[in-house]
Scaffold this active site. Sequence first.
Site, PDB file in Angstrom:
ATOM      1  N   LYS A 264     -10.392   3.583  10.999  1.00 52.57           N
ATOM      2  CA  LYS A 264      -9.739   3.030   9.706  1.00 52.57           C
ATOM      3  C   LYS A 264     -10.734   2.581   8.840  1.00 52.57           C
ATOM      4  CE  LYS A 264      -6.101   0.219   8.154  1.00 52.57           C
ATOM      5  NZ  LYS A 264      -4.885  -0.401   8.251  1.00 52.57           N
TER       6      LYS A 264
ATOM      7  N   ARG B 181      -4.514 -18.150  -6.270  1.00 52.79           N
ATOM      8  CA  ARG B 181      -5.169 -17.254  -6.756  1.00 52.79           C
ATOM      9  C   ARG B 181      -6.062 -16.369  -5.681  1.00 52.79           C
ATOM     10  NH1 ARG B 181      -5.127 -19.689 -11.742  1.00 52.79           N
ATOM     11  NH2 ARG B 181      -3.171 -19.102 -13.017  1.00 52.79           N
TER      12      ARG B 181
ATOM     13  N   HIS C  34       9.289   5.197   8.432  1.00 51.47           N
ATOM     14  CA  HIS C  34       9.986   4.476   7.291  1.00 51.47           C
ATOM     15  C   HIS C  34      11.528   4.621   7.159  1.00 51.47           C
ATOM     16  CE1 HIS C  34       6.135   2.764   5.711  1.00 51.47           C
ATOM     17  NE2 HIS C  34       6.139   2.281   6.917  1.00 51.47           N
TER      18      HIS C  34
ATOM     19  N   ARG D  66      -7.060   7.485   1.888  1.00 49.78           N
ATOM     20  CA  ARG D  66      -6.325   6.400   2.755  1.00 49.78           C
ATOM     21  C   ARG D  66      -5.057   6.758   2.897  1.00 49.78           C
ATOM     22  NH1 ARG D  66      -6.760  -0.176   2.401  1.00 49.78           N
ATOM     23  NH2 ARG D  66      -5.178  -0.402   4.216  1.00 49.78           N
TER      24      ARG D  66
ATOM     25  N   HIS E   2       4.073   8.223   8.951  1.00 48.55           N
ATOM     26  CA  HIS E   2       4.854   7.009   8.273  1.00 48.55           C
ATOM     27  C   HIS E   2       6.021   7.281   7.411  1.00 48.55           C
ATOM     28  CE1 HIS E   2       1.708   5.104  10.382  1.00 48.55           C
ATOM     29  NE2 HIS E   2       2.153   3.895   9.981  1.00 48.55           N
TER      30      HIS E   2
ATOM     31  N   LYS F 267      -4.495  -4.573   3.378  1.00 51.35           N
ATOM     32  CA  LYS F 267      -3.107  -4.282   3.038  1.00 51.35           C
ATOM     33  C   LYS F 267      -2.195  -5.606   3.583  1.00 51.35           C
ATOM     34  CE  LYS F 267      -2.230   0.557   2.442  1.00 51.35           C
ATOM     35  NZ  LYS F 267      -1.413   1.561   2.656  1.00 51.35           N
TER      36      LYS F 267
ATOM     37  N   GLU G 272      -6.067   3.160  -1.858  1.00 55.17           N
ATOM     38  CA  GLU G 272      -5.267   4.298  -1.538  1.00 55.17           C
ATOM     39  C   GLU G 272      -4.994   5.176  -2.823  1.00 55.17           C
ATOM     40  OE1 GLU G 272      -2.276   3.385   1.367  1.00 55.17           O
ATOM     41  OE2 GLU G 272      -0.864   5.221   0.719  1.00 55.17           O
TER      42      GLU G 272
ATOM     43  N   ASN H 283      -1.270   7.416   6.826  1.00 55.62           N
ATOM     44  CA  ASN H 283       0.279   7.007   6.783  1.00 55.62           C
ATOM     45  C   ASN H 283       0.882   8.315   7.629  1.00 55.62           C
ATOM     46  OD1 ASN H 283       0.639   4.820   5.418  1.00 55.62           O
ATOM     47  ND2 ASN H 283       0.018   5.771   3.704  1.00 55.62           N
TER      48      ASN H 283
ATOM     49  N   HIS I 145       8.137  -0.298  14.991  1.00 57.36           N
ATOM     50  CA  HIS I 145       7.328   0.629  14.003  1.00 57.36           C
ATOM     51  C   HIS I 145       6.537   1.542  14.800  1.00 57.36           C
ATOM     52  CE1 HIS I 145       5.212   1.228  10.590  1.00 57.36           C
ATOM     53  NE2 HIS I 145       4.135   0.970  11.111  1.00 57.36           N
TER      54      HIS I 145
ATOM     55  N   GLU J 280      -0.074   4.009  16.745  1.00 58.59           N
ATOM     56  CA  GLU J 280      -0.863   4.005  15.718  1.00 58.59           C
ATOM     57  C   GLU J 280      -2.190   4.372  16.345  1.00 58.59           C
ATOM     58  OE1 GLU J 280       0.035   3.285  12.591  1.00 58.59           O
ATOM     59  OE2 GLU J 280       1.336   1.907  12.754  1.00 58.59           O
TER      60      GLU J 280
HETATM   61  N1  LIG Z   1      -1.206  -4.250   6.893  1.00 54.52           N
HETATM   62  C1  LIG Z   1      -1.297  -2.962   7.410  1.00 54.52           C
HETATM   63  O1  LIG Z   1      -2.060  -2.163   6.959  1.00 54.52           O
HETATM   64  C2  LIG Z   1      -0.209  -2.439   8.473  1.00 54.52           C
HETATM   65  C3  LIG Z   1      -0.339  -1.483   9.176  1.00 54.52           C
HETATM   66  C4  LIG Z   1       0.418  -1.008  10.365  1.00 54.52           C
HETATM   67  C5  LIG Z   1       1.618  -1.864  10.527  1.00 54.52           C
HETATM   68  N2  LIG Z   1       1.742  -2.975   9.684  1.00 54.52           N
HETATM   69  C6  LIG Z   1       2.854  -3.901  10.077  1.00 54.52           C
HETATM   70  O2  LIG Z   1       2.578  -4.448  11.389  1.00 54.52           O
HETATM   71  C7  LIG Z   1       3.989  -4.872  11.703  1.00 54.52           C
HETATM   72  C8  LIG Z   1       4.142  -4.427  13.083  1.00 54.52           C
HETATM   73  O3  LIG Z   1       3.161  -5.067  13.678  1.00 54.52           O
HETATM   74  P1  LIG Z   1       3.350  -5.614  15.360  1.00 54.52           P
HETATM   75  O4  LIG Z   1       3.791  -4.363  16.045  1.00 54.52           O
HETATM   76  O5  LIG Z   1       2.036  -6.250  15.703  1.00 54.52           O
HETATM   77  O6  LIG Z   1       4.501  -6.351  15.244  1.00 54.52           O
HETATM   78  P2  LIG Z   1       4.952  -7.848  15.628  1.00 54.52           P
HETATM   79  O7  LIG Z   1       3.830  -8.829  14.936  1.00 54.52           O
HETATM   80  O8  LIG Z   1       6.301  -8.218  15.388  1.00 54.52           O
HETATM   81  O9  LIG Z   1       4.200  -7.880  17.146  1.00 54.52           O
HETATM   82  C9  LIG Z   1       5.312  -7.248  18.175  1.00 54.52           C
HETATM   83  C10 LIG Z   1       5.805  -8.039  19.330  1.00 54.52           C
HETATM   84  O10 LIG Z   1       4.430  -8.291  19.996  1.00 54.52           O
HETATM   85  C11 LIG Z   1       4.912 -10.084  20.277  1.00 54.52           C
HETATM   86  N3  LIG Z   1       3.374 -10.389  20.358  1.00 54.52           N
HETATM   87  C12 LIG Z   1       2.418 -10.191  19.715  1.00 54.52           C
HETATM   88  N4  LIG Z   1       1.200 -10.397  20.284  1.00 54.52           N
HETATM   89  C13 LIG Z   1       1.612 -10.719  21.686  1.00 54.52           C
HETATM   90  C14 LIG Z   1       0.662 -11.259  22.679  1.00 54.52           C
HETATM   91  N5  LIG Z   1      -0.516 -11.331  22.640  1.00 54.52           N
HETATM   92  N6  LIG Z   1       1.459 -11.407  24.024  1.00 54.52           N
HETATM   93  C15 LIG Z   1       2.876 -11.242  23.859  1.00 54.52           C
HETATM   94  N7  LIG Z   1       3.598 -11.083  22.898  1.00 54.52           N
HETATM   95  C16 LIG Z   1       2.848 -10.695  21.505  1.00 54.52           C
HETATM   96  C17 LIG Z   1       5.602 -10.455  19.053  1.00 54.52           C
HETATM   97  O11 LIG Z   1       5.884 -11.702  19.245  1.00 54.52           O
HETATM   98  C18 LIG Z   1       6.499  -9.396  18.819  1.00 54.52           C
HETATM   99  O12 LIG Z   1       7.417  -9.544  19.436  1.00 54.52           O
HETATM  100  C19 LIG Z   1       5.039  -3.912  10.771  1.00 54.52           C
HETATM  101  O13 LIG Z   1       5.682  -5.028   9.749  1.00 54.52           O
HETATM  102  C20 LIG Z   1       4.153  -2.886  10.063  1.00 54.52           C
HETATM  103  O14 LIG Z   1       4.793  -2.973   8.579  1.00 54.52           O
HETATM  104  C21 LIG Z   1       0.901  -3.225   8.884  1.00 54.52           C
END
Ligand SMILES: NC(=O)c1ccc[n+]([C@@H]2O[C@H](COP(=O)([O-])OP(=O)(O)OC[C@H]3O[C@@H](n4cnc5c(N)ncnc54)[C@H](O)[C@@H]3O)[C@@H](O)[C@H]2O)c1
Length: 375
Positions: A229, A123, A254, A243, A250, A145, A239, A247, A269, A187
């Site tokens: 942020k 939990r 999406h 908040r 977005h 999130k 949200e 988006n 993304h 972003e």
């Molecule tokens: N929780 C939230 O508020 C929120 C906000 C925005 C996006 N997201 C989510 O985040 C995700 C996208 O995040 P992302 O772009 O980091 O994706 P990811 O985690 O897939 O990383 C992108 C790529 O970079 C590589 N990578 C990461 N760090 C590295 C480093 N230091 N050196 C070399 N390679 C590295 C990873 O292996 C991957 O191939 C999506 O699923 C999206 O929905 C969440």
Amino acid sequence: MTEVTVHVPLDDRAYDVRIGPGLLARAGAEIAPFLTRPRVFVITEDRVAGLHLDSLRAGLAATGIGMEALVLPPGEATKCWSQLTRTVEWLVDQKVERKDIVVAFGGGVIGDLAGFAAAVLRRGVRFVQIPTSLLAQVDSSVGGKTGINSVHGKNLIGAFHQPSLVLADVSVLGTLTTRDFLAGYGEVQKYGLLGDSAFFDWLERNGAAMAAGDEALRIEAVRWSVQMKADIVVRDETEQGDRALLNLGHTFCHALEAATGYDGDRLLHGEGVAIGCTLAFELSARLGLVSQEEPSRVREHLSNMKMKRDLSDIAGELPDADALLLLMGQDKKVVDGQLRFILARGVGQAFVTANVPRDAVRDLLADALAQKTFR
Ligand SMILES: NC(=O)c1ccc[n+]([C@@H]2O[C@H](COP(=O)([O-])OP(=O)(O)OC[C@H]3O[C@@H](n4cnc5c(N)ncnc54)[C@H](O)[C@@H]3O)[C@@H](O)[C@H]2O)c1
């Protein structure tokens, strides 16, 4: 500039975001105050583990903290039920207790998945985010999130669970591919567009040098983004209102991600966010909210950054405008079947509205798709 801290003042869920170089080497000293025993449980993925897990291990060991690590496959597909089950069962198997700390070490995929695993385990156990992608440092690691994807759409399963600490080590950004770095930039520029024209001006002047590797500029861009942020999250943690501004771009993004089958070779993304921002500004212009110069300015900046900005920049076929509209209808921001959009009255002046004629959106998409075919 060296290290900076952004505080996220959320009452008993308040935490610090440390931003600077060399934080992995100091991870033990940073995390130690949160521990009741000298052991942490790290969730990471192959690529990040291969590049940086030894540095994290050494940084923890420097303060006598041991670690166990679960290494998952990289990529968006990891944000699924089966990897969540695997992660939670691994944590149970490791006998993680309520007072232990789970560490999410990776990009947004790992942060979202590990944070959700921590939220549901017993939990709720505490977790620390060590974001390694630009996207994760400026966005996903802050705000609480967490979640995974459903076969019906992105991020449909999840929980709010704030981290106890975020360590954004800008040194690790050096191993990102240019494409992944720029996807994160999607972003970053979003923050300027949604709420701070001075930040967008700053990015117009400094974005290219920052992308080229200037560390001080990277720290400043991450700090500015995280501060924006944090301010929004503090106003509206779950949200109910403001908040949703985060988006911007977005709802389009999406739909495009779904349309390209979440295939990172075609669209990442953050690339979808950048394209979504130009579409949101274009829509704002068509609705008479801003002059045509504003979407042109957004597009020009993305072009200067050598980023995707139009549907024509996405390789391969896309579904037609009606099918894209249908995909937008699956977005979490749909309320009573009504699509909600983030539009703008100018750079830095975004607002949320449900008051957008469907036909205006369909026409916008149809024109953008026609340009793609034309090219
Ligand atoms: N929780 C939230 O508020 C929120 C906000 C925005 C996006 N997201 C989510 O985040 C995700 C996208 O995040 P992302 O772009 O980091 O994706 P990811 O985690 O897939 O990383 C992108 C790529 O970079 C590589 N990578 C990461 N760090 C590295 C480093 N230091 N050196 C070399 N390679 C590295 C990873 O292996 C991957 O191939 C999506 O699923 C999206 O929905 C969440």
